[in-house]
Motif scaffolding. Structure first.
Motif, short mmCIF file in Angstrom:
data_model
loop_
_atom_site.label_atom_id
_atom_site.label_comp_id
_atom_site.label_asym_id
_atom_site.label_seq_id
_atom_site.Cartn_x
_atom_site.Cartn_y
_atom_site.Cartn_z
N GLN A 262 -3.57 -25.13 -14.94
CA GLN A 262 -4.96 -25.18 -14.48
C GLN A 262 -5.22 -24.33 -13.26
O GLN A 262 -6.37 -23.98 -12.97
N GLU A 263 -4.17 -24.01 -12.54
CA GLU A 263 -4.28 -23.06 -11.42
C GLU A 263 -3.01 -22.23 -11.38
O GLU A 263 -1.90 -22.78 -11.36
N THR A 264 -3.17 -20.95 -11.35
CA THR A 264 -2.12 -20.01 -10.99
C THR A 264 -2.83 -18.75 -10.55
O THR A 264 -3.94 -18.47 -11.01
N GLY A 265 -2.22 -18.02 -9.64
CA GLY A 265 -2.89 -16.82 -9.14
C GLY A 265 -1.92 -15.92 -8.41
O GLY A 265 -0.72 -16.21 -8.34
N ALA A 266 -2.44 -14.83 -7.90
CA ALA A 266 -1.62 -13.78 -7.27
C ALA A 266 -1.98 -13.64 -5.80
O ALA A 266 -2.66 -12.69 -5.41
N PRO A 267 -1.54 -14.56 -4.96
CA PRO A 267 -1.91 -14.52 -3.54
C PRO A 267 -1.14 -13.45 -2.77
O PRO A 267 0.09 -13.39 -2.84
N GLU A 268 -1.86 -12.62 -2.05
CA GLU A 268 -1.19 -11.69 -1.13
C GLU A 268 -0.82 -12.45 0.15
O GLU A 268 -1.54 -13.36 0.56
N PRO A 269 0.28 -12.13 0.80
CA PRO A 269 1.24 -11.07 0.48
C PRO A 269 2.35 -11.51 -0.45
O PRO A 269 3.25 -10.73 -0.74
N HIS A 270 2.31 -12.76 -0.94
CA HIS A 270 3.37 -13.24 -1.82
C HIS A 270 3.48 -12.35 -3.06
O HIS A 270 4.58 -12.04 -3.51
N ILE A 271 2.33 -11.99 -3.62
CA ILE A 271 2.26 -11.02 -4.72
C ILE A 271 1.44 -9.84 -4.21
O ILE A 271 0.22 -9.93 -4.10
N PRO A 272 2.07 -8.71 -3.85
CA PRO A 272 1.30 -7.56 -3.38
C PRO A 272 0.29 -7.11 -4.44
O PRO A 272 0.50 -7.29 -5.65
N LEU A 293 1.41 -25.80 -24.54
CA LEU A 293 0.35 -25.23 -23.70
C LEU A 293 -1.03 -25.43 -24.32
O LEU A 293 -1.26 -25.09 -25.48
N TRP A 294 -1.96 -25.96 -23.52
CA TRP A 294 -3.37 -26.07 -23.89
C TRP A 294 -4.10 -24.78 -23.54
O TRP A 294 -4.93 -24.29 -24.29
N GLY A 295 -3.82 -24.26 -22.33
CA GLY A 295 -4.49 -23.05 -21.88
C GLY A 295 -4.13 -22.74 -20.44
O GLY A 295 -3.36 -23.47 -19.80
N VAL A 296 -4.69 -21.65 -19.94
CA VAL A 296 -4.44 -21.19 -18.58
C VAL A 296 -5.78 -20.90 -17.91
O VAL A 296 -6.64 -20.23 -18.49
N THR A 297 -5.96 -21.40 -16.69
CA THR A 297 -7.17 -21.17 -15.92
C THR A 297 -6.77 -20.53 -14.60
O THR A 297 -6.09 -21.15 -13.78
N TRP A 298 -7.17 -19.28 -14.42
CA TRP A 298 -6.73 -18.48 -13.27
C TRP A 298 -7.47 -18.92 -12.01
O TRP A 298 -8.62 -19.36 -12.07
N TRP A 299 -6.77 -18.81 -10.89
CA TRP A 299 -7.43 -18.99 -9.59
C TRP A 299 -7.44 -17.63 -8.89
O TRP A 299 -6.39 -17.12 -8.55
N CYS A 300 -8.63 -17.12 -8.69
CA CYS A 300 -9.94 -17.67 -8.93
C CYS A 300 -10.87 -16.53 -9.37
O CYS A 300 -10.43 -15.41 -9.53
N SER A 301 -12.16 -16.79 -9.49
CA SER A 301 -13.06 -15.77 -10.02
C SER A 301 -13.38 -14.68 -9.00
O SER A 301 -13.28 -13.49 -9.31
N HIS A 302 -13.77 -15.04 -7.78
CA HIS A 302 -14.23 -14.07 -6.80
C HIS A 302 -13.51 -14.25 -5.46
O HIS A 302 -13.25 -15.38 -5.03
N ASP A 303 -13.21 -13.12 -4.82
CA ASP A 303 -12.63 -13.16 -3.48
C ASP A 303 -13.55 -13.88 -2.51
O ASP A 303 -14.78 -13.84 -2.64
N VAL A 304 -12.95 -14.52 -1.52
CA VAL A 304 -13.72 -15.05 -0.40
C VAL A 304 -14.18 -13.88 0.47
O VAL A 304 -13.39 -12.99 0.80
N ASP A 305 -15.44 -13.87 0.81
CA ASP A 305 -16.00 -12.81 1.66
C ASP A 305 -15.38 -12.89 3.06
O ASP A 305 -15.32 -13.97 3.67
N ARG A 306 -14.91 -11.76 3.57
CA ARG A 306 -14.30 -11.76 4.90
C ARG A 306 -15.31 -12.02 6.02
O ARG A 306 -14.91 -12.20 7.17
N ALA A 307 -16.58 -12.09 5.71
CA ALA A 307 -17.55 -12.52 6.70
C ALA A 307 -17.38 -14.00 7.03
O ALA A 307 -17.86 -14.46 8.08
#
Length: 413
Positions: A262-272, A293-307
């Protein structure tokens, strides 16, 4: 097994929706037009569902008040997703999101109530889930209602025992089901990886794998320092979601119980950033080799704005789209891999070899990154085996092993 595993073409692939403008603070001034724009971008990748989150303090600012206008916002978002061709899982009690904890004021300061054990606090959450279930029930694109996002992140400020967690989950799962109705969709709960790897953590693997309609796993590469320990391109990282799925399947009483990454993703710097597309491709392909396996749901759709201030650095780069709404290379890789997997006509074969896991609640970390069991499983995988996981107390259950298709057991040590 009464129910055969689904073919790869039947697997579900989606994304956890993070609003591009304002992150989850967007609920304070919800804009349907902006939300629909985000959802259309997600649908454009060929994904079929989203997981969505409202904020508990906005939904239930007083223990005796669930705001109708906030519930209506959530229902509107589900309907907007339907217009874009997306199904939706709704998380109810937020709870924990991207390193921030959201509590209504009636649980804090001198009003403090333990959210897991205080009868009034638990009943208030049950009321919220029943209310959400009733408001959402009957929508054809509703996948179901989840108790909340990684509620075990809240244990630091709300001490609780494993037995109390069980009572809490049972109460809230029943409330969610009551709200949705018998045929209203899935009723689930989620926990971060401490439930699987954390010694004596009060949220247990058994609770995750035996309560609710399916098992959810959140196999993050930063858990137990996995990516730093083995490297971002390592087999341990590329097979982590697959491993998490097999580990979850071992704790289930029903061999046919589905597991949702339900959550997996590519967080920097762990995954460049340069490794993120390859990581996404490998993660999806390897997880799709699990019969449960039922399915995979990526985290996440949009980057957090650096503002926006005060997020951990990795939270700013987790999106498939950047904060301007442009797709990143990982989005293209994910989209292409999903299309390839959906074109696969057959289900993966059963895993005939299983590695026996023998641990107690106090030694659960052996099954996490860096642990002896985890490393033994990964060695087998690198040698070309496709190992399942079997708990030691099921290793002599011949009927169970036959039902899972397991013909060979391997033991560590």
């Amino acid at each position: 097994m009464d129910t055969p595993p689904p073919p790869a073409s039947a697997l579900r692939f989606g994304v956890n929706y993070t609003p591009r403008r304002g992150w989850f603070h967007a609920w304070h001034d919800f804009d349907p037009g902006q939300a629909r724009e985000d959802l259309a971008q997600i649908a454009g990748l060929g994904l079929d569902h989203v997981r969505v989150f409202h904020l508990w303090p906005l939904l239930q600012p007083n223990r005796a008040l669930v705001r109708t206008s906030a519930v209506d916002q959530l229902v509107r978002l589900v309907d907007l997703a339907a217009e874009c061709g997306l199904d939706v899982l709704v998380d109810g009690v937020q709870g924990h999101l991207s390193s921030f904890d959201f509590y209504p004021e009636w649980t804090r300061s001198w009003h403090h109530r333990n959210v897991f054990t205080d009868p009034g606090a638990v009943e208030a959450q049950a009321v919220l889930l029943r209310t959400l279930g009733r408001a959402l029930s009957g929508r054809p694109n509703l996948l179901g209602l989840q108790l909340g996002n990684e509620l075990n992140n809240l244990v630091e400020h709300n001490p609780v025992t494993a037995a109390e967690v069980d009572r809490y989950l049972d109460t809230l799962l029943a409330a969610a089901r009551e709200g949705l109705g018998a045929d209203g969709g899935l009723v689930t709960h989620s926990a971060y990886d401490a439930a699987w790897y954390g010694d004596d953590h009060p949220f247990t693997p058994q609770a995750s794998a035996r309560k609710g309609d399916l098992t959810t796993v959140h196999p993050w590469v930063f858990s137990a320092d996995c990516a730093r320990r083995y490297g971002p391109r390592s087999p341990q990282v590329h097979h982590l979601a697959e491993y998490g799925t097999e580990l979850a399947a071992a704790y289930a009483l029903d061999p046919a119980r589905p597991v949702w990454v339900q959550e997996t993703g590519a967080p920097e710097p762990h995954i460049p950033a340069g490794d993120a597309p390859g990581f996404a491709r490998a993660t999806l392909r390897n997880a799709a080799g699990c019969t449960e396996l039922w399915g995979v749901t990526w985290w996440c759709s949009h980057d957090v704005d650096r503002a926006l201030a005060d997020f951990p650095e990795l939270e700013y780069t987790l999106g498939l789209f950047d904060s301007s709404g442009h797709p990143k290379p990982i989005a293209e890789a994910l989209s292409a891999t999903v299309a390839e997997l959906r074109a696969t006509p057959a289900a993966p074969p059963a895993r005939t070899t299983a590695l026996v896991l023998d641990c107690t609640p106090s030694t659960r970390s052996v099954s996490g990154p860096g642990g002896a069991y985890f490393e033994a499983w990964m060695r087998l995988r690198q040698e070309g085996a496709r190992p399942a996981v079997v708990l030691a107390d099921r290793a002599e259950d011949t009927a169970y092993l036959k039902e899972r298709g397991i013909t060979e057991l391997v033991r560590t040590g």
